[in-house]
Enzyme design. Structure first.
Site, PDB file in Angstrom:
ATOM      1  N   CYS A  98      79.655  64.126  40.645  1.00 19.86           N
ATOM      2  CA  CYS A  98      80.525  64.957  39.803  1.00 19.86           C
ATOM      3  C   CYS A  98      79.940  65.271  38.431  1.00 19.86           C
ATOM      4  O   CYS A  98      80.502  66.082  37.698  1.00 19.86           O
ATOM      5  CB  CYS A  98      81.892  64.302  39.647  1.00 19.86           C
ATOM      6  SG  CYS A  98      81.872  62.763  38.708  1.00 19.86           S
ATOM      7  N   CYS A 152      74.308  46.751  38.331  1.00 20.59           N
ATOM      8  CA  CYS A 152      73.144  46.963  39.186  1.00 20.59           C
ATOM      9  C   CYS A 152      73.421  48.224  39.999  1.00 20.59           C
ATOM     10  O   CYS A 152      74.256  48.227  40.904  1.00 20.59           O
ATOM     11  CB  CYS A 152      72.963  45.743  40.077  1.00 20.59           C
ATOM     12  SG  CYS A 152      71.446  45.740  41.020  1.00 20.59           S
ATOM     13  N   CYS A 207      82.256  55.494  40.377  1.00 23.16           N
ATOM     14  CA  CYS A 207      82.590  56.484  39.363  1.00 23.16           C
ATOM     15  C   CYS A 207      84.103  56.649  39.350  1.00 23.16           C
ATOM     16  O   CYS A 207      84.713  56.880  40.396  1.00 23.16           O
ATOM     17  CB  CYS A 207      81.906  57.811  39.685  1.00 23.16           C
ATOM     18  SG  CYS A 207      82.401  59.173  38.615  1.00 23.16           S
TER      19      CYS A 207
END
Length: 122
Positions: free
Chosen positions: A43, A110, A87
């Site tokens: 995005c 990570c 996200c």
């Protein structure tokens, strides 16, 4: 799950949408030392800054804090407990969060390189 499947190649879909992982030390950004911002591959929102990136020795890009919104969820896959990070905007899988990072947070995000795009700061 992630909502950007149409924009991704098969390996990107595997990592970002199916919560896979890429190989350690064999990914685009693990050793990137260029100043800049890392964005969500799906995005395009900013997620991490090179200012918070460090060499964790793991072979994946590691950050001690995000600059964008990150979602966290328990991950019990493979018989071990980990914390998945995604996200917050598109729910794409980024990687995992561990409590063995450096000061000031003590955290290690990570992250899979394939989940990110990078824009250098000039």
């Amino acid at each position: 799950m992630c909502n950007c499947k149409n924009k991704l190649n098969d390996f990107e879909k595997y990592v970002i949408c199916e919560k896979g992982t890429e190989r350690a030390f064999d990914n685009e950004y693990w050793n990137n030392k260029t100043p800049g911002i890392y964005f969500c591959k799906c995005c395009g929102v900013p997620l991490f800054s090179s200012e918070h990136k460090y060499d964790s020795g793991t072979g994946w890009p590691s950050f001690y804090m995000p600059v964008g919104e990150i979602l966290e969820a328990p991950d019990l896959k493979g018989g071990m407990f980990r914390v998945e990070v995604m996200c917050a905007n598109c729910k794409g899988h980024l990687g995992h969060l561990f409590g063995d990072g450096p000061a000031p947070t003590g955290l290690r995000y990570c992250i899979n390189s394939v989940s990110l795009t990078f824009e250098p700061k000039y």
